[in-house]
Design a protein around this motif. Structure first.
Motif, short mmCIF file in Angstrom:
data_model
loop_
_atom_site.label_atom_id
_atom_site.label_comp_id
_atom_site.label_asym_id
_atom_site.label_seq_id
_atom_site.Cartn_x
_atom_site.Cartn_y
_atom_site.Cartn_z
N MET A 1 0.83 -1.21 0.00
CA MET A 1 0.00 0.00 0.00
C MET A 1 0.86 1.26 0.00
O MET A 1 2.03 1.22 0.37
CB MET A 1 -0.93 0.04 1.21
N ALA A 2 0.25 2.36 -0.42
CA ALA A 2 0.93 3.65 -0.38
C ALA A 2 0.89 4.18 1.05
O ALA A 2 -0.09 4.01 1.76
CB ALA A 2 0.26 4.63 -1.33
N LYS A 3 1.98 4.80 1.45
CA LYS A 3 2.07 5.40 2.78
C LYS A 3 2.43 6.87 2.61
O LYS A 3 3.39 7.19 1.91
CB LYS A 3 3.13 4.69 3.61
N ILE A 4 1.65 7.75 3.24
CA ILE A 4 1.89 9.19 3.16
C ILE A 4 2.72 9.63 4.36
O ILE A 4 2.39 9.31 5.49
CB ILE A 4 0.56 9.98 3.18
N HIS A 5 3.78 10.36 4.10
CA HIS A 5 4.58 10.93 5.19
C HIS A 5 4.00 12.32 5.47
O HIS A 5 4.21 13.26 4.70
CB HIS A 5 6.06 11.02 4.79
N MET A 6 3.24 12.42 6.54
CA MET A 6 2.49 13.63 6.85
C MET A 6 3.37 14.87 7.01
O MET A 6 2.95 15.97 6.69
CB MET A 6 1.66 13.44 8.13
N GLU A 7 4.58 14.70 7.49
CA GLU A 7 5.45 15.85 7.67
C GLU A 7 5.89 16.46 6.34
O GLU A 7 6.28 17.62 6.28
CB GLU A 7 6.67 15.49 8.53
N LYS A 8 5.82 15.69 5.26
CA LYS A 8 6.19 16.18 3.93
C LYS A 8 4.98 16.61 3.10
O LYS A 8 5.10 17.43 2.21
CB LYS A 8 6.94 15.09 3.16
N CYS A 9 3.82 16.04 3.39
CA CYS A 9 2.61 16.30 2.60
C CYS A 9 2.18 17.76 2.74
O CYS A 9 2.07 18.29 3.84
CB CYS A 9 1.48 15.38 3.06
N ILE A 10 1.92 18.41 1.59
CA ILE A 10 1.45 19.79 1.60
C ILE A 10 -0.04 19.90 1.27
O ILE A 10 -0.58 21.00 1.17
CB ILE A 10 2.29 20.67 0.64
N GLY A 11 -0.68 18.78 1.05
CA GLY A 11 -2.12 18.77 0.80
C GLY A 11 -2.53 19.32 -0.56
O GLY A 11 -3.62 19.86 -0.71
N CYS A 12 -1.69 19.16 -1.56
CA CYS A 12 -1.98 19.71 -2.88
C CYS A 12 -3.08 18.94 -3.62
O CYS A 12 -3.74 19.47 -4.49
CB CYS A 12 -0.72 19.77 -3.74
N GLY A 13 -3.23 17.65 -3.29
CA GLY A 13 -4.29 16.84 -3.89
C GLY A 13 -3.93 16.16 -5.19
O GLY A 13 -4.76 15.47 -5.78
N LYS A 14 -2.70 16.34 -5.67
CA LYS A 14 -2.31 15.71 -6.94
C LYS A 14 -2.40 14.19 -6.86
O LYS A 14 -2.82 13.54 -7.81
CB LYS A 14 -0.92 16.14 -7.34
N CYS A 15 -2.02 13.63 -5.72
CA CYS A 15 -2.07 12.17 -5.55
C CYS A 15 -3.50 11.65 -5.60
O CYS A 15 -3.79 10.64 -6.23
CB CYS A 15 -1.39 11.74 -4.25
N ALA A 16 -4.42 12.38 -4.96
CA ALA A 16 -5.82 11.97 -4.94
C ALA A 16 -6.43 12.03 -6.33
O ALA A 16 -7.22 11.16 -6.72
CB ALA A 16 -6.61 12.86 -3.98
N THR A 17 -6.04 13.03 -7.10
CA THR A 17 -6.54 13.17 -8.47
C THR A 17 -6.02 12.06 -9.36
O THR A 17 -6.74 11.54 -10.20
CB THR A 17 -6.12 14.54 -9.05
N GLU A 18 -4.77 11.68 -9.17
CA GLU A 18 -4.13 10.67 -10.03
C GLU A 18 -4.51 9.24 -9.68
O GLU A 18 -4.45 8.36 -10.53
CB GLU A 18 -2.61 10.85 -9.94
N CYS A 19 -4.91 8.98 -8.45
CA CYS A 19 -5.20 7.62 -7.99
C CYS A 19 -6.35 6.99 -8.79
O CYS A 19 -7.48 7.47 -8.75
CB CYS A 19 -5.57 7.64 -6.50
N PRO A 20 -6.07 5.90 -9.53
CA PRO A 20 -7.10 5.28 -10.36
C PRO A 20 -8.21 4.61 -9.54
O PRO A 20 -9.33 4.45 -10.03
CB PRO A 20 -6.34 4.25 -11.20
N GLY A 21 -7.92 4.26 -8.31
CA GLY A 21 -8.92 3.62 -7.46
C GLY A 21 -9.65 4.58 -6.54
O GLY A 21 -10.51 4.18 -5.77
N SER A 22 -9.29 5.86 -6.61
CA SER A 22 -9.89 6.89 -5.76
C SER A 22 -9.82 6.52 -4.28
O SER A 22 -10.78 6.71 -3.53
CB SER A 22 -11.33 7.17 -6.17
N VAL A 23 -8.67 5.99 -3.85
CA VAL A 23 -8.52 5.57 -2.45
C VAL A 23 -7.71 6.56 -1.62
O VAL A 23 -7.45 6.32 -0.46
CB VAL A 23 -7.92 4.15 -2.34
#
Length: 70
Positions: A40-62
């Motif tokens: 599974m993908a793991k998000i490192h919260m200290e690096k995440c800026i909340g831009c949403g690019k990952c959510a938009t790109e995710c084919p499973g919308s997870v």
């Protein structure tokens, strides 16, 4: 004049649904995502800026953006 406070958001992965395809990793501008133990993908919260690019790109919308406390 009243200012609106912009709430910060962070990306969250639905662990039960993620298939570790890696699409999110390719678009993250801060390298805040890794594939954890190949499952599974793991998000490192200290690096995440909340831009949403990952959510938009995710084919499973997870991947979802969720508001976090400042």
């Amino acid at each position: 004049m009243e200012q609106k406070i912009r709430k910060k958001k962070k990306a969250l992965v639905s662990a039960q649904e993620c298939v570790a395809c890696g699409c999110c990793i390719k678009v993250c501008p801060r390298n805040a995502i890794e594939i954890w133990k190949g499952i599974m993908a793991k998000i490192h919260m200290e690096k995440c800026i909340g831009c949403g690019k990952c959510a938009t790109e995710c084919p499973g919308s997870v991947i979802l953006l969720q508001e976090v406390q400042p």
